[in-house]
Design an enzyme around this catalytic site. Structure first.
Site, PDB file in Angstrom:
ATOM      1  N   ARG A  77       0.980  -1.072  -0.110  1.00  0.00           N
ATOM      2  CA  ARG A  77      -0.221  -0.225  -0.190  1.00  0.00           C
ATOM      3  C   ARG A  77       1.138   0.793   0.386  1.00  0.00           C
ATOM      4  NH1 ARG A  77      -3.305  -3.333   3.456  1.00  0.00           N
ATOM      5  NH2 ARG A  77      -4.663  -3.631   2.735  1.00  0.00           N
TER       6      ARG A  77
ATOM      7  N   LYS B  84       2.374  10.993 -11.565  1.00  0.00           N
ATOM      8  CA  LYS B  84       1.533  10.099 -12.842  1.00  0.00           C
ATOM      9  C   LYS B  84       2.092   8.835 -12.617  1.00  0.00           C
ATOM     10  CE  LYS B  84      -1.967  12.904 -15.075  1.00  0.00           C
ATOM     11  NZ  LYS B  84      -1.802  12.961 -16.508  1.00  0.00           N
TER      12      LYS B  84
ATOM     13  N   GLU C  89       8.691  17.291 -25.127  1.00  0.00           N
ATOM     14  CA  GLU C  89       7.156  17.893 -24.658  1.00  0.00           C
ATOM     15  C   GLU C  89       7.728  19.174 -23.911  1.00  0.00           C
ATOM     16  OE1 GLU C  89       5.119  16.344 -22.637  1.00  0.00           O
ATOM     17  OE2 GLU C  89       5.123  14.361 -23.301  1.00  0.00           O
TER      18      GLU C  89
ATOM     19  N   LYS D 108       4.805  22.729 -14.732  1.00  0.00           N
ATOM     20  CA  LYS D 108       4.543  21.551 -13.581  1.00  0.00           C
ATOM     21  C   LYS D 108       4.076  21.787 -12.344  1.00  0.00           C
ATOM     22  CE  LYS D 108       3.849  16.635 -14.850  1.00  0.00           C
ATOM     23  NZ  LYS D 108       4.150  15.770 -15.202  1.00  0.00           N
TER      24      LYS D 108
ATOM     25  N   GLU E  91      -5.630  16.709 -11.169  1.00  0.00           N
ATOM     26  CA  GLU E  91      -5.947  16.562 -12.993  1.00  0.00           C
ATOM     27  C   GLU E  91      -7.792  16.879 -12.439  1.00  0.00           C
ATOM     28  OE1 GLU E  91      -4.937  14.662 -17.031  1.00  0.00           O
ATOM     29  OE2 GLU E  91      -4.889  13.098 -15.713  1.00  0.00           O
TER      30      GLU E  91
ATOM     31  N   ARG F 193      -4.546  21.178 -14.285  1.00  0.00           N
ATOM     32  CA  ARG F 193      -3.952  19.697 -14.501  1.00  0.00           C
ATOM     33  C   ARG F 193      -3.607  19.246 -16.395  1.00  0.00           C
ATOM     34  NH1 ARG F 193      -0.594  15.689 -11.093  1.00  0.00           N
ATOM     35  NH2 ARG F 193       1.187  14.676 -13.020  1.00  0.00           N
TER      36      ARG F 193
ATOM     37  N   ASN G 217      -2.102  17.403 -20.847  1.00  0.00           N
ATOM     38  CA  ASN G 217      -1.916  16.986 -22.367  1.00  0.00           C
ATOM     39  C   ASN G 217      -2.383  17.391 -23.446  1.00  0.00           C
ATOM     40  OD1 ASN G 217      -3.352  14.871 -20.066  1.00  0.00           O
ATOM     41  ND2 ASN G 217      -4.598  15.594 -19.315  1.00  0.00           N
TER      42      ASN G 217
ATOM     43  N   HIS H 201      -1.583  15.158 -26.966  1.00  0.00           N
ATOM     44  CA  HIS H 201      -2.070  14.136 -26.206  1.00  0.00           C
ATOM     45  C   HIS H 201      -3.132  13.246 -26.351  1.00  0.00           C
ATOM     46  CE1 HIS H 201       1.685  15.224 -23.592  1.00  0.00           C
ATOM     47  NE2 HIS H 201       1.934  13.696 -22.791  1.00  0.00           N
TER      48      HIS H 201
ATOM     49  N   HIS I 169      -1.911   9.914 -28.219  1.00  0.00           N
ATOM     50  CA  HIS I 169      -1.991   8.673 -27.068  1.00  0.00           C
ATOM     51  C   HIS I 169      -2.975   7.790 -28.005  1.00  0.00           C
ATOM     52  CE1 HIS I 169      -1.738   9.957 -23.234  1.00  0.00           C
ATOM     53  NE2 HIS I 169      -0.786   9.730 -23.636  1.00  0.00           N
TER      54      HIS I 169
ATOM     55  N   HIS J 161       6.038   8.524 -27.818  1.00  0.00           N
ATOM     56  CA  HIS J 161       5.333   9.197 -26.915  1.00  0.00           C
ATOM     57  C   HIS J 161       5.301  10.675 -27.955  1.00  0.00           C
ATOM     58  CE1 HIS J 161       2.774  11.403 -23.994  1.00  0.00           C
ATOM     59  NE2 HIS J 161       4.019  11.486 -23.705  1.00  0.00           N
TER      60      HIS J 161
END
Length: 354
Positions: free
Chosen positions: A120, A142, A184, A219, A229, A233, A237, A240, A244, A256
């Site tokens: 955990r 993330k 990026e 960031k 998000e 945030r 993206n 993206h 993606h 990517h």
């Protein structure tokens, strides 16, 4: 060396500078402690930096084990994830020990998700060895693995305890992998800081530390405001959603950064044709992408891309949140109904910007 402090659900420092890999042991001993460090790295990165990191950790009194997996996006799956969890158990890994993600975005996502899941939650450090990971995926918490239906569909938000960004590691990157990171960086310039965008008109290698630091600061500010998000945030993206989809459709043969570059170009064309975007934004972006030999379009058709986009985790019921530029340095979030997505993408595929 530069230090950026991220005050999220866990407060941690991002260190940017030369030679940090050789000092990793002392940074971990001071920040986290513990007895054992499991280095998670792919087979390429292990050959380059595994022994160097291990030496630094042993020097600081750690017992070290290494989990090595085949390089590439195809390894970011549940099989590798469960293999890593079983490896941790076999090593008698405890909650006071440390996982060290040594590598690019695939490694950081995989190791971070394992750190979030094992017992955990256990401590972990991000040690990015790609420009893309340094400016983006190593910061913000993330973590994820891919499913057959889409990218990053299983994961969690889980912040690292420290990020060590040794800029000297980027000297070994193949040109295409370095360009992935530049995509990026261009994204950050488009969404938040025109000065970053303009700085890319001069040689990048002479200003890497400053560029990485500024991207991380942007960031940091966004993550501090919206860690999970729910709002701002989502600006990160930009490019993206379509990117993606391109990755998924290519079975990840398109990397990517290259996919996101194409995605940014597609969505910026659409923004111009929807009347959202200033006239100079599109040619400025296209010129910058071409300067670094990044793609400005895709061969996939609008209907195919739209279907792939619907598996994206940014979908919310019958709409999808997309990021549209207004000008270089400023973007907005806009909800697109699912039944309009194909037509929006089609606008972005029609090229006449020159």
């Amino acid at each position: 060396m530069k230090t950026i402090t991220v005050a999220a659900s866990k407060t941690y420092d991002v260190l940017v500078g030369d030679g940090l890999l050789d000092k990793a042991g002392s940074f971990l001993r001071k920040t986290i402690g513990g007895q054992t460090v499991v280095i998670v790295a792919d087979d390429n990165v292990t050959e380059l930096y595994g022994k160097r990191l291990e030496g630094s950790l042993v020097k600081s009194g750690y017992r070290v084990a290494q989990f090595v997996f085949p390089h590439g996006e195809s390894s970011k799956n549940w099989e590798t994830f469960f293999s890593l969890l079983n490896f941790l158990a076999e090593e008698k890994f405890s909650r006071s020990d440390v996982i060290a993600a040594l590598g690019g975005g695939v490694t950081g996502d995989l190791a971070g998700f394992a750190a979030a899941s094992y017992m955990r939650g256990v401590p972990f450090v991000q040690i990015p060895t790609t420009l893309l990971a340094a400016v983006d995926s190593s910061v913000g918490g993330k973590t994820a693995i891919n499913l057959a239906s889409g990218k990053n569909l299983a994961g969690s938000f889980y912040q690292p305890d420290i990020v060590l960004c040794d800029v000297s590691a980027f000297s070994t990157l193949p040109p295409d992998v370095f360009r992935d990171g530049l995509a990026e960086v261009i994204k950050y310039g488009m969404i938040a800081d025109c000065s970053i965008f303009q700085s890319l008109k001069t040689p990048v290698n002479t200003q890497l530390e400053d560029i990485i630091t500024r991207c991380v600061e942007i960031k940091r500010d966004i993550v501090t405001e919206d860690e999970f998000e729910k709002g701002r945030r989502k600006l990160l993206n930009f490019g993206h959603t379509v990117g993606h989809a391109i990755e998924l459709l290519s079975d990840y043969s398109i990397s990517h950064g290259h996919a996101v570059a194409a995605g940014m170009a597609v969505i910026t064309r659409a923004a111009v044709r929807l009347g959202l975007c200033k006239e100079n934004c599109l040619p400025g972006l296209i010129s910058m992408l071409e300067r670094y030999e990044l793609p400005v379009n895709t061969s996939y058709k609008a209907d195919v891309l739209a279907r792939a986009c619907l598996s994206d985790k940014k979908r919310d019921g019958e709409s999808l949140t997309m990021v549209f530029p207004l000008e270089i340095g400023r973007c907005i979030l806009k909800e697109i109904p699912v039944d309009e997505l194909e037509s929006v993408i089609q606008l972005g595929l029609e090229r006449n910007e020159k």
